[in-house]
Design an enzyme around this catalytic site. Sequence first.
Site, PDB file in Angstrom:
ATOM      1  N   HIS A 175       0.832  -1.206   0.000  1.00 41.16           N
ATOM      2  CA  HIS A 175       0.000   0.000   0.000  1.00 41.16           C
ATOM      3  C   HIS A 175       0.868   1.257   0.000  1.00 41.16           C
ATOM      4  O   HIS A 175       0.682   2.154  -0.837  1.00 41.16           O
ATOM      5  CB  HIS A 175      -0.912  -0.013   1.233  1.00 41.16           C
ATOM      6  CG  HIS A 175      -1.808   1.172   1.363  1.00 41.16           C
ATOM      7  ND1 HIS A 175      -3.154   1.126   1.080  1.00 41.16           N
ATOM      8  CD2 HIS A 175      -1.557   2.449   1.748  1.00 41.16           C
ATOM      9  CE1 HIS A 175      -3.692   2.309   1.283  1.00 41.16           C
ATOM     10  NE2 HIS A 175      -2.732   3.145   1.701  1.00 41.16           N
ATOM     11  N   GLU A 176       1.804   1.326   0.935  1.00 41.31           N
ATOM     12  CA  GLU A 176       2.648   2.520   1.039  1.00 41.31           C
ATOM     13  C   GLU A 176       3.623   2.610  -0.139  1.00 41.31           C
ATOM     14  O   GLU A 176       3.900   3.709  -0.644  1.00 41.31           O
ATOM     15  CB  GLU A 176       3.403   2.526   2.371  1.00 41.31           C
ATOM     16  CG  GLU A 176       2.513   2.544   3.607  1.00 41.31           C
ATOM     17  CD  GLU A 176       1.559   3.736   3.634  1.00 41.31           C
ATOM     18  OE1 GLU A 176       1.889   4.787   3.048  1.00 41.31           O
ATOM     19  OE2 GLU A 176       0.483   3.622   4.251  1.00 41.31           O
ATOM     20  N   HIS A 202       1.843   4.198  -3.105  1.00 40.53           N
ATOM     21  CA  HIS A 202       1.815   5.657  -3.008  1.00 40.53           C
ATOM     22  C   HIS A 202       3.134   6.258  -3.487  1.00 40.53           C
ATOM     23  O   HIS A 202       3.157   7.187  -4.308  1.00 40.53           O
ATOM     24  CB  HIS A 202       1.604   6.094  -1.550  1.00 40.53           C
ATOM     25  CG  HIS A 202       0.218   5.936  -1.030  1.00 40.53           C
ATOM     26  ND1 HIS A 202      -0.904   6.390  -1.694  1.00 40.53           N
ATOM     27  CD2 HIS A 202      -0.243   5.392   0.137  1.00 40.53           C
ATOM     28  CE1 HIS A 202      -1.989   6.131  -0.968  1.00 40.53           C
ATOM     29  NE2 HIS A 202      -1.610   5.524   0.136  1.00 40.53           N
TER      30      HIS A 202
END
Length: 203
Positions: A28-29, A32
């Site tokens: 997820h990170e 980004h």
Amino acid sequence: MGLISLLQQSPLAFIIVALALVLSLTVHEFAHAFVADRLGDPTARRAGRVSLNPFRHLDPLGTLLLLVAGFGFARPVPINPRNLGRWGTLWATAAGPLSNLLIALVCALLAAALPYSPLLEVILSTVLGVNVVLAVFNLLPIPLLDGSRILGALVPSLGRSLAQFEAQPFSFVIVMIFIYALRGPIGSLIGQVQDWVLRLVGA
């Protein structure tokens, strides 16, 4: 229920859920950071966040909360909207939840394609469920979550107000209290969406 409670009940389930969370939060990170970097914002790269190393993304307090309270968070990826513009910011923000939905889809496809194995089914269904929960939770329009920043990119005036709120010293504490106070309705909403997704993919 925190992961500590799960460890006491079933060490194997604890390991599976813990690894699923580490994988999902890391991707997820990373998503980004990767999208922001590719769209022209070097902020995340300079911070060492364009990486699939979990230790680059896990937050000590967020991890502790996962262990004892059952909910937590990773370290937010720093991005500079001035480098990305309105739509770049939207895509860099949306990349996190979209990566979780992609993992969930891959798990569903693997479950359908691979020979049946009880352990494999538990692993895939756990990873799928964790990623659906992360995606839905992060898409909620609550300050500090991806959903509010996506909404802020779509409505710039709202985005400026949200950014001002998030810059306040106690914004994090306020949001955590708000989420905790509404944990019942939020959990119910996430559970309903998760059940719908699981039925949709036949998991």
